[in-house]
Design a protein around this motif. Sequence first.
Motif, PDB file in Angstrom:
ATOM      1  N   SER A 170      33.570 -37.422  45.069  1.00  0.00           N
ATOM      2  CA  SER A 170      33.664 -37.960  46.425  1.00  0.00           C
ATOM      3  C   SER A 170      32.369 -37.726  47.184  1.00  0.00           C
ATOM      4  N   GLU A 176      32.194 -36.572  50.005  1.00  0.00           N
ATOM      5  CA  GLU A 176      32.230 -35.266  50.692  1.00  0.00           C
ATOM      6  C   GLU A 176      31.954 -34.119  49.743  1.00  0.00           C
ATOM      7  N   ALA A 177      32.673 -34.075  48.595  1.00  0.00           N
ATOM      8  CA  ALA A 177      32.610 -32.896  47.730  1.00  0.00           C
ATOM      9  C   ALA A 177      31.491 -32.970  46.701  1.00  0.00           C
ATOM     10  N   THR A 178      31.178 -34.173  46.197  1.00  0.00           N
ATOM     11  CA  THR A 178      30.161 -34.284  45.136  1.00  0.00           C
ATOM     12  C   THR A 178      29.172 -35.396  45.485  1.00  0.00           C
TER      13      THR A 178
END
Length: 492
Positions: A163, A165-167
């Motif tokens: 994502s 956001e996370a990756t």
Amino acid sequence: MLAMSIFGPRWHNWAHTLDAKPDVLARPRTEEDVQDIVRKAVADGRRVRAGGTGHSWSAGVPTDGVIMLTEHLTRPGSGKPFVDTGGATPVVRVGPGLNQGQLQHVTQPHGLAFPTLGVVYDISLGGFIANGCHGTGWEQPTVSDLVTGMRVVLADGSVREFSQEATPDEMDFARVNLGSIGIITELQFEPVPLCNAHAVDETKPMEALLSRKDPTVLRDQITSSENPYVELFWFPFNTKGSLEGEVWFKHYRPTDEPCDGRIPTRVWDRIQSELGQIPYYEVTLNPKSTPSLMPLLWDLVPTRDEYIAPITDVFHYQHYTFPVTDISFAIPISVGEGGVADFSEANEAWWSFVDAIGKAAERDEYPINVCLHARFIRNSQALLSPSHAPAGSPTHYCYIEGLTFQPRHLETLSPGVRQFHDFFAQMGPRWMELGGVPHWGKDFSAIPSVFEHIRGIYGERLRRWLAWRDGLDPDRVFWNAFMDQIFGGPGL
Ligand SMILES: Cc1cc2nc3c(=O)[nH]c(=O)nc-3n(C[C@H](O)[C@H](O)[C@H](O)COP(=O)(O)OP(=O)(O)OC[C@H]3O[C@@H](n4cnc5c(N)ncnc54)[C@H](O)[C@@H]3O)c2cc1C
């Protein structure tokens, strides 16, 4: 064995130009089914490829191992709802088997849409995203760039979430993945508010839209703030006695005005695409009839219209298409200081095609009986996107494609289709000289030296992407012969 090969599972693409006899043709219904099928395939030593709606001419799907059809995977793999409006910004999550038309039915009731989408209704989103597909819109990216998160079942059967956001560092590796990192089970998008668009279909003489000598004529049409979304179509010999004739100029722009209720209907679209096939059999089996029949076929094309409709309906202006084959390249458009775009290559790509059709006609050959089509977009950050540019780059792209009728089951007998491929053996290299990069899903594989060109033009990006991919799938479970062609063989 014999019985297996005759009665075993078969797969073919939409155009009926590719087929495969996989050991297993799986139709999972849930993300857990996908995990089980992948684990079993690996235990049995089989390779796995996902199959969307088969709308590619390139051989991304075929394998003799497991083809995993995604038609039932329409719901998000995580089990979350399609639309979540609870957070600061709305989120849309879908399964990879949902098609572009169904996506519209998911978002529209919530007053949501996307800034760009492809045209045809029934192409699955998993395949559309995996191949880096695009719509039109001078300031729009590809549709793959709209993806903000993905769930992918990897070779060990685990689910990996990517994502923004996370990756964030991995998203541009994951988006355009050619089906070779695993099976996408969920795609997440950040939608925009739904608006209406004022759509105009008109025709103009070719020289009014594109000047052979002066690329600024095309530039001024495409970069005008009046026309943020433009498509150009040229049907050769559309006007009796003339090669160039008219160009269908389709353009639309967002508007605050209300809908006028004049959305082109599915029924009429279907009738036109079915009826249009009949004369096309004559044209493709007897290409010399092209100049005399094209003016009649041109009359069936909906080139004159004006309406205000929800923008998603305007994106999907065509629901059905009759069988065609298609070769498409992304041609870069550099943008200099002061934001001035240089359309020299895009203009040359168009005119070199028109001139080559003229030269072919002198030999009594008619390799294109549908159209030359051009769309214009910004760029994509995905490493494997044909329209890649680094973040913040002002470079834009013209996606230009030639389409010809491809009668199902008769393609090898059809002189029209043979002429198309002979034509692109010359035209493809010309577009490659202009910096063109082939669209992954289209019919480019027979163009001489095209895979060498791909490796040259992607260069280091291809190596970086492959190293990342091999980290996820070191045993190359999600690999096939098409991947070997792209990456230069299994020994790479
Ligand atoms: C009539 C028609 C109109 C078209 N219009 C456009 C257009 O407007 N813009 C454009 O850019 N292209 C267009 N194309 C090209 C087409 O959109 C692409 O070839 C697209 O990749 C096809 O998607 P699909 O679902 O049919 O995928 P398939 O052809 O079935 O598969 C394509 C690739 O995606 C992979 N894949 C599919 N699903 C998954 C999944 N769940 N997980 C991982 N990998 C997956 C497959 O393994 C394969 O490598 C058109 C093609 C046709 C025939």
